[in-house]
Design a protein around this motif. Structure first.
Motif, PDB file in Angstrom:
ATOM      1  N   LYS A 208    -120.396  -9.207 -67.520  1.00 20.58           N
ATOM      2  CA  LYS A 208    -119.321  -9.929 -66.829  1.00 20.58           C
ATOM      3  C   LYS A 208    -117.998  -9.215 -67.062  1.00 20.58           C
ATOM      4  CE  LYS A 208    -117.268 -13.566 -64.860  1.00 20.58           C
ATOM      5  NZ  LYS A 208    -115.880 -13.094 -64.868  1.00 20.58           N
ATOM      6  N   ALA A 209    -117.297  -8.906 -65.983  1.00 24.17           N
ATOM      7  CA  ALA A 209    -115.968  -8.304 -66.071  1.00 24.17           C
ATOM      8  C   ALA A 209    -114.928  -9.411 -66.136  1.00 24.17           C
ATOM      9  CB  ALA A 209    -115.712  -7.400 -64.873  1.00 24.17           C
ATOM     10  N   GLU A 210    -114.051  -9.331 -67.119  1.00 22.31           N
ATOM     11  CA  GLU A 210    -113.011 -10.341 -67.268  1.00 22.31           C
ATOM     12  C   GLU A 210    -111.755  -9.882 -66.539  1.00 22.31           C
ATOM     13  OE1 GLU A 210    -113.969 -12.969 -68.639  1.00 22.31           O
ATOM     14  OE2 GLU A 210    -115.731 -12.340 -69.774  1.00 22.31           O
ATOM     15  N   GLY A 211    -110.880 -10.831 -66.230  1.00 23.75           N
ATOM     16  CA  GLY A 211    -109.589 -10.478 -65.661  1.00 23.75           C
ATOM     17  C   GLY A 211    -109.587 -10.348 -64.155  1.00 23.75           C
TER      18      GLY A 211
ATOM     19  N   TYR B  77    -114.803  -6.988 -71.280  1.00 25.21           N
ATOM     20  CA  TYR B  77    -116.105  -7.298 -70.681  1.00 25.21           C
ATOM     21  C   TYR B  77    -116.914  -8.160 -71.652  1.00 25.21           C
ATOM     22  CZ  TYR B  77    -114.868  -3.415 -67.604  1.00 25.21           C
ATOM     23  OH  TYR B  77    -114.220  -2.600 -66.730  1.00 25.21           O
ATOM     24  N   THR B  78    -117.834  -8.918 -71.091  1.00 23.24           N
ATOM     25  CA  THR B  78    -118.736  -9.749 -71.891  1.00 23.24           C
ATOM     26  C   THR B  78    -120.171  -9.444 -71.496  1.00 23.24           C
ATOM     27  OG1 THR B  78    -117.098 -11.529 -72.029  1.00 23.24           O
ATOM     28  CG2 THR B  78    -119.371 -12.095 -72.553  1.00 23.24           C
ATOM     29  N   VAL B  79    -121.006  -9.238 -72.503  1.00 21.07           N
ATOM     30  CA  VAL B  79    -122.438  -9.004 -72.277  1.00 21.07           C
ATOM     31  C   VAL B  79    -123.206 -10.217 -72.784  1.00 21.07           C
ATOM     32  CG1 VAL B  79    -124.430  -7.542 -72.778  1.00 21.07           C
ATOM     33  CG2 VAL B  79    -122.157  -6.518 -72.522  1.00 21.07           C
ATOM     34  N   HIS B  80    -123.994 -10.813 -71.928  1.00 21.14           N
ATOM     35  CA  HIS B  80    -124.885 -11.910 -72.301  1.00 21.14           C
ATOM     36  C   HIS B  80    -126.319 -11.385 -72.319  1.00 21.14           C
ATOM     37  CE1 HIS B  80    -121.819 -15.074 -71.871  1.00 21.14           C
ATOM     38  NE2 HIS B  80    -121.414 -14.423 -70.784  1.00 21.14           N
TER      39      HIS B  80
END
Length: 655
Positions: free
Chosen positions: A479-482, A520-523
Motif C-alpha cells: 500500500k502506497a501512503e500519501g 509504504y505499508t506491506v501487509h
C-alpha cells in the motif's frame, strides 16, 4: 480344406504324400488329387475348383526349382506376398437390408449428435471466465462492490451476504417448502442473539458492532421484490455462513439461555459444505475485482472473511481480540479467557515452546544466536523433548483442566500453526539508490520456523472446513501512503502459494515522478489463520535525476580516432601517442577501435534513460575510487529497522 490351406500352404499335405517322397510318388499324388477335384467332375462346386488350383500349385512347388525355392523362403510358390490387414465387422453391418438404417444412424451422429455436443460445450464455456468463475458472478460482485452509493456493502459484516450472490450457488442454495422451518428458526435465533448482545441499546450504539447477523442491505430488499427465489437463495446462504461463523457464540447463547444449541439439518449441512468448498475460488475472484479497482480496505476485509470461513470463527464484536485462540482444539470461553491472560497474542502462544527452550539453552550457552537456537530446536530428539516437558515455564494454564489427550492435541496444533518471520527490502537492479520513475522491486521474504530444512508447510488445521488439505497460503499487499498523484498507484497484491521453508516473492512498482521521501505499508495476510498477519512499514528515498552528475560518453562520436578509441578502452596512461607501423600493432589498434565502436553501439542499444545512465556512471566512478564490489548495494529495509506491528511482544493484531 479351403480355410486351413489358406492359413498354411503345405504341398505335401495338399498332395497327400509323405515328406521325402520320390518324384514318382509326387506325380502319383498329383494325379489322384487332380482327378478328385477336377472341375469337370465337380461342376458348380467352388470349393473343388479352389482345391484343384491348390493341387496344381503344390505339384509345381515340388517339381519346379524356382517355385520350390519360393515356397521354402516365403511359404508360397508364387513368392513373397503383400501384407494385408482388414477389420472384422459384425455381420449385420454388411447385410444389404441394414444399409439404409446404418446410413441414417451415421447421418444423425455426424449431423446432429456431434454438433450438439460441441455447441453445448462452447455454450457452457462461454459462461465461465478466469479461475473457472461464472461471468455472472463477476458481474454481481462488481455491481455491488464498485457502486459508490453502496459503501456499507464492503464492510466485513456484509461480505457473507455478498458472497452468496454467486451464480454458482443457484443449485446449492435452492430453497423450497422444506427450508422454511430452518429459515424461520435461525432467523429467530440470530434475532435473540442480537438482542442479547445489544443489551437493549439502540442501533448506532457500541453494541451495534457486535450484532451477530447484520440487517439485509437495501439492495437485497430490492432483489426480494424483483426476484423472490434469488432473494431466498441469498438469504439462506447468509444464514448458513453466519451459523458457521458464529458456532461458538451459538453454543454460549444456548448455555446462557439453558437451551439446546440449534443444529443444522443434514440437508443444510450439505449445502454449507458446498458453499464453503467453493468459497476460496469465489473470494479470489472478489479480491481480483477489488485489487483492480484499488479498494484497499475492502481487500483486507475479504482476506479476514477467508480466514473466518476456514476456521469457523471471525474476529467481530465480543470475539474481536479472542477469536484467534478459538482455533485451538477443545477450548471454550473459559479456556480462552485464561489464554488471553497468559499470552498477548496467538503468535506469542505459538512461540511459547521455543521461547522456553531458548531461555534454557542461553543459560547454558549465552553465545548462541537465534538461528543456532532455531536449528537446535528443530533437531530436538525424544530425550530433549522429555527434558523440556519438565520445565515449569512450559505449562499452559488454560489446559490444566483438560485431559492428557486434549493437552496433547493443543500442543500438537500449536506446533502446526505458522510461526513466520517477515523481512522486506526494496531496490533497483544494478543500482544503489532509487531515482525518479525507476522500476523498484519489493522483495518480501517469509521464513517458516515451524518447517524443517527442506520440508514443506503442513496442511492448515481447519477442523470445521470441509476440505482436509487446505494449503498454507499468504497474501502480500503493498500500500502506497500519501498523495496518489505522486505515487500513481494505490495498492498492489501478490499471493504466496509456495510451501517451502523460505519463500521470496517480488512486487515491482514505479517510483514516484518527484524526488522525496515516500511511505509504504506491506501487509502479509494468511488466507486461513486468524491473528497471524504481519504489517511492515518502510520509507523510500527518491533522488532527483537533475542532481546527478552529467555523463561524458566517450563512445558517442562515430568519428573516433584510433588513439581516442584506445584511450577510451584502456585509459590514457596505457596508450602510446605514436601508433606503431608494425602490422601486429596496427591490427591490434584496429581491433581496439572496432571494440570501442561496438561498446558505443551497445550503450545506445541498452536504451538507458538519462537518469539511469547518470546513476550508472556515478556508481562506476565510486566503485573505481573506493574499490568496492558492484553488487553489494541495494536499499534493504529489514523487519527490525521498519516500523512493524508484528512483534509478538506488543500483541497487536491486524484487524
Amino acid at each position: 480344406m479351403r480355410d486351413s490351406k489358406i492359413v498354411s500352404f503345405d504341398p505335401y499335405e495338399i498332395l497327400g504324400i509323405d515328406r521325402g517322397a520320390t518324384d514318382k510318388q509326387i506325380k502319383k499324388g498329383y494325379k489322384l488329387k487332380a482327378l478328385e477335384f477336377h472341375p469337370d467332375k465337380n461342376i458348380g462346386d467352388e470349393g473343388a475348383a479352389h482345391n484343384f488350383m491348390l493341387v496344381a500349385k503344390a505339384y509345381e512347388a515340388l517339381t519346379d526349382d524356382e517355385a520350390r525355392e519360393n515356397w521354402e523362403k516365403y511359404g508360397n510358390p508364387d513368392g513373397k506376398q503383400s501384407f494385408e490387414m482388414s477389420i472384422g465387422l459384425p455381420t449385420f453391418l454388411m447385410e444389404k437390408d441394414n444399409q439404409t438404417l446404418i446410413l441414417l444412424v451415421y447421418l444423425v451422429v455426424m449431423v446432429v449428435v456431434i454438433p450438439s455436443i460441441v455447441w453445448a460445450y462452447y455454450r457452457q464455456s462461454q459462461l465461465y471466465g478466469e479461475g473457472n468463475i461464472m461471468y455472472l458472478t463477476y458481474q454481481n460482485y462488481a455491481n455491488l462492490t464498485l457502486r459508490t452509493d453502496r459503501p456499507s456493502v464492503c464492510k466485513l459484516k456484509n461480505f457473507p451476504e455478498l458472497l452468496c450472490t454467486a451464480a454458482e450457488f443457484e443449485a446449492t442454495l435452492a430453497t423450497g417448502k422444506a427450508d422454511q422451518e430452518e429459515l424461520s428458526a435461525f432467523t429467530k435465533l440470530f434475532a435473540k442473539m442480537n438482542t442479547a448482545k445489544s443489551g437493549g441499546k439502540k442501533k448506532g450504539s457500541e453494541a451495534d458492532s457486535s450484532e451477530v447477523l447484520a440487517k439485509p442491505g437495501k439492495w437485497l430488499e430490492a432483489v426480494r421484490e424483483r426476484a423472490p427465489p434469488t432473494y431466498w437463495r441469498i438469504y439462506k446462504g447468509n444464514l448458513l455462513l453466519h451459523a458457521h461463523l458464529n458456532r461458538f457464540q451459538i453454543l454460549e447463547h444456548a448455555k446462557e439461555s439453558k437451551e439446546s444449541p440449534r443444529q443444522l439439518s443434514p440437508e443444510w449441512s450439505k449445502s454449507l459444505d458446498g458453499l464453503l468448498t467453493q468459497s476460496p475460488a469465489l473470494l479470489s475472484a472478489l479480491l481480483a475485482i477489488l485489487s483492480e479497482n484499488k479498494k484497499y480496505e475492502s481487500m483486507l476485509e475479504v482476506m479476514k472473511l477467508s480466514q473466518a470461513l476456514c476456521q469457523g470463527v471471525w474476529a467481530r464484536g465480543a470475539l474481536l481480540r479472542t477469536a484467534p485462540f478459538y482455533q485451538l482444539p477443545h477450548v471454550t470461553a473459559d479456556e480462552v479467557s485464561l489464554l488471553v491472560k497468559q499470552f498477548k497474542s496467538l503468535r506469542a502462544a505459538i512461540k511459547h515452546k521455543f521461547d522456553v527452550f531458548a531461555s534454557a539453552a542461553k543459560q547454558a550457552e549465552p553465545h548462541l544466536g537465534d538461528d543456532e537456537l532455531r536449528t537446535m530446536f528443530m533437531q530436538m530428539g525424544p530425550k530433549d523433548e522429555e527434558k523440556l516437558a519438565l520445565d515449569p515455564g512450559l505449562e499452559i494454564k488454560a489446559t490444566k483442566s483438560m485431559g492428557d489427550s486434549q493437552r496433547a492435541d493443543v500442543a500438537s496444533v500449536l506446533e502446526v500453526l505458522p510461526d513466520v518471520d517477515v523481512q522486506v527490502r526494496h531496490f533497483v537492479h544494478d543500482e544503489d539508490f532509487v531515482c525518479e520513475r525507476d522500476t523498484v522491486t519489493l522483495e518480501v521474504s517469509l521464513t517458516r520456523h515451524h518447517v524443517g530444512e527442506g520440508g514443506k508447510a503442513p496442511p492448515v488445521h481447519a477442523p470445521y472446513f470441509p476440505s482436509t488439505k487446505v494449503p498454507e497460503e499468504w497474501w502480500v499487499v503493498l500500500k502506497a501512503e500519501g498523495d496518489l498523484r505522486l505515487n500513481q498507484w494505490d495498492v498492489l497484491m501478490e499471493k504466496v502459494v509456495d510451501q517451502s521453508k523460505v519463500v521470496k516473492t517480488e512486487i515491482k512498482f514505479p517510483a514516484p515522478p518527484r524526488a522525496g521521501k515516500y511511505k509504504y505499508t506491506v501487509h502479509v495476510v494468511s488466507s486461513a489463520y486468524l491473528g497471524l498477519d504481519h504489517e511492515v512499514k518502510f520509507e523510500m528515498v527518491v533522488e532527483s535525476a537533475a542532481e546527478l552528475p552529467e555523463i561524458e560518453d566517450a563512445y558517442d562520436d562515430e568519428d573516433l580516432t584510433e588513439e581516442q578509441a584506445l584511450e577510451a578502452t584502456f585509459g590514457a596512461g596505457n596508450v602510446d601517442s605514436d601508433v606503431s607501423d608494425d602490422e601486429d600493432d596496427e591490427a591490434e589498434a584496429k581491433g581496439a577501435l572496432a571494440a570501442a565502436k561496438a561498446r558505443a553501439q551497445k550503450a545506445r542499444a541498452d536504451g538507458l534513460t538519462e537518469a539511469q545512465a547518470k546513476k550508472k556512471e556515478k556508481r562506476l566512478a565510486a566503485a573505481k575510487g573506493k574499490g568496492r564490489d558492484d553488487g553489494e548495494d541495494a536499499v534493504i529495509v529489514e523487519r527490525g529497522d521498519a516500523d512493524s506491528s508484528d512483534d509478538s511482544s506488543d500483541g497487536e493484531e491486524l484487524d
